[in-house]
Design a protein around this motif. Structure first.
Motif, PDB file in Angstrom:
ATOM      1  N   UNK A  60       0.835  -1.191   0.000  1.00  0.00           N
ATOM      2  CA  UNK A  60       0.000   0.000   0.000  1.00  0.00           C
ATOM      3  C   UNK A  60       0.870   1.241   0.000  1.00  0.00           C
ATOM      4  N   UNK A  61       0.426   2.251  -0.694  1.00  0.00           N
ATOM      5  CA  UNK A  61       1.118   3.526  -0.718  1.00  0.00           C
ATOM      6  C   UNK A  61       0.607   4.380  -1.850  1.00  0.00           C
ATOM      7  N   UNK A  62       1.285   5.502  -2.077  1.00  0.00           N
ATOM      8  CA  UNK A  62       0.860   6.389  -3.162  1.00  0.00           C
ATOM      9  C   UNK A  62       1.755   6.272  -4.387  1.00  0.00           C
ATOM     10  N   UNK A  63       2.772   5.403  -4.334  1.00  0.00           N
ATOM     11  CA  UNK A  63       3.706   5.228  -5.438  1.00  0.00           C
ATOM     12  C   UNK A  63       3.156   4.371  -6.564  1.00  0.00           C
ATOM     13  N   UNK A  64       3.711   4.579  -7.758  1.00  0.00           N
ATOM     14  CA  UNK A  64       3.252   3.880  -8.964  1.00  0.00           C
ATOM     15  C   UNK A  64       3.489   2.376  -8.906  1.00  0.00           C
ATOM     16  N   UNK A  70      -3.190   4.595  -3.068  1.00  0.00           N
ATOM     17  CA  UNK A  70      -4.157   5.473  -2.431  1.00  0.00           C
ATOM     18  C   UNK A  70      -3.689   6.915  -2.580  1.00  0.00           C
ATOM     19  N   UNK A  71      -4.614   7.790  -2.924  1.00  0.00           N
ATOM     20  CA  UNK A  71      -4.302   9.215  -3.098  1.00  0.00           C
ATOM     21  C   UNK A  71      -4.407   9.909  -1.752  1.00  0.00           C
ATOM     22  N   UNK A  72      -3.348   9.789  -0.948  1.00  0.00           N
ATOM     23  CA  UNK A  72      -3.343  10.387   0.379  1.00  0.00           C
ATOM     24  C   UNK A  72      -1.924  10.882   0.668  1.00  0.00           C
ATOM     25  N   UNK A  73      -1.785  12.183   0.833  1.00  0.00           N
ATOM     26  CA  UNK A  73      -0.467  12.786   1.054  1.00  0.00           C
ATOM     27  C   UNK A  73       0.186  12.312   2.350  1.00  0.00           C
ATOM     28  N   UNK A  74      -0.589  11.770   3.298  1.00  0.00           N
ATOM     29  CA  UNK A  74      -0.030  11.266   4.550  1.00  0.00           C
ATOM     30  C   UNK A  74       0.681   9.917   4.373  1.00  0.00           C
ATOM     31  N   UNK A  75       0.470   9.265   3.235  1.00  0.00           N
ATOM     32  CA  UNK A  75       1.099   7.976   2.969  1.00  0.00           C
ATOM     33  C   UNK A  75       2.443   8.166   2.284  1.00  0.00           C
ATOM     34  N   UNK A  76       3.362   7.271   2.584  1.00  0.00           N
ATOM     35  CA  UNK A  76       4.634   7.238   1.877  1.00  0.00           C
ATOM     36  C   UNK A  76       4.419   6.566   0.526  1.00  0.00           C
ATOM     37  N   UNK A  77       5.418   6.683  -0.360  1.00  0.00           N
ATOM     38  CA  UNK A  77       5.292   6.048  -1.680  1.00  0.00           C
ATOM     39  C   UNK A  77       5.064   4.542  -1.534  1.00  0.00           C
ATOM     40  N   UNK A  78       5.822   3.899  -0.668  1.00  0.00           N
ATOM     41  CA  UNK A  78       5.584   2.508  -0.278  1.00  0.00           C
ATOM     42  C   UNK A  78       5.423   2.519   1.233  1.00  0.00           C
ATOM     43  N   UNK A  79       4.190   2.522   1.687  1.00  0.00           N
ATOM     44  CA  UNK A  79       3.881   2.774   3.090  1.00  0.00           C
ATOM     45  C   UNK A  79       3.939   1.505   3.949  1.00  0.00           C
ATOM     46  N   UNK A  80       3.197   0.487   3.529  1.00  0.00           N
ATOM     47  CA  UNK A  80       3.163  -0.755   4.301  1.00  0.00           C
ATOM     48  C   UNK A  80       2.843  -1.917   3.376  1.00  0.00           C
TER      49      UNK A  80
END
Length: 107
Positions: A60-64, A70-80
């Motif tokens: 999960x994350x905002x990276x490609x 997920x479109x959430x600025x609080x998330x890292x590109x690769x969050x978990x």
């Protein structure tokens, strides 16, 4: 920022199942024995969306390159990452900037 509710939720995999406004599962037909794990977005632009976890590894994350973006600025590109081992799920933080929380506790 701590999460405000429990995750994941289970969704019954049937054509007649639906999620009500309260997040409960409603069934219009017979119960099917297959249960599909899912994550519900609790904050941000995608609040309320439910994502089914169908793979043995979900990043999960905002990276490609993420399996679940997920479109959430609080998330890292690769969050978990969520790992499925049989009927057990393991949540691993991937050194995210804001940390990963379950039921308000840091993973």
């Amino acid at each position: 920022m701590p999460d405000s509710g429990p995750i994941p939720v289970a969704i019954v995999d049937t054509e007649t199942a639906g999620i009500t406004a309260t997040g409960m599962i409603s069934l219009a037909g017979p119960l099917v024995s297959k249960v599909v794990p899912a994550l519900r977005v609790l904050t941000g632009l995608e609040t309320g969306l439910v994502h089914l976890i169908t793979q043995d590894e979900t990043v999960l994350g905002r990276g490609a390159t993420c399996t679940l973006r997920l479109a959430n600025a609080d998330l890292s590109r690769q969050h978990c990452r969520i790992l499925r081992q049989g009927s057990t799920f393991i949540l691993e933080d991937l050194k995210s900037r804001n940390g990963t929380h379950i039921d308000g506790g840091l993973v």
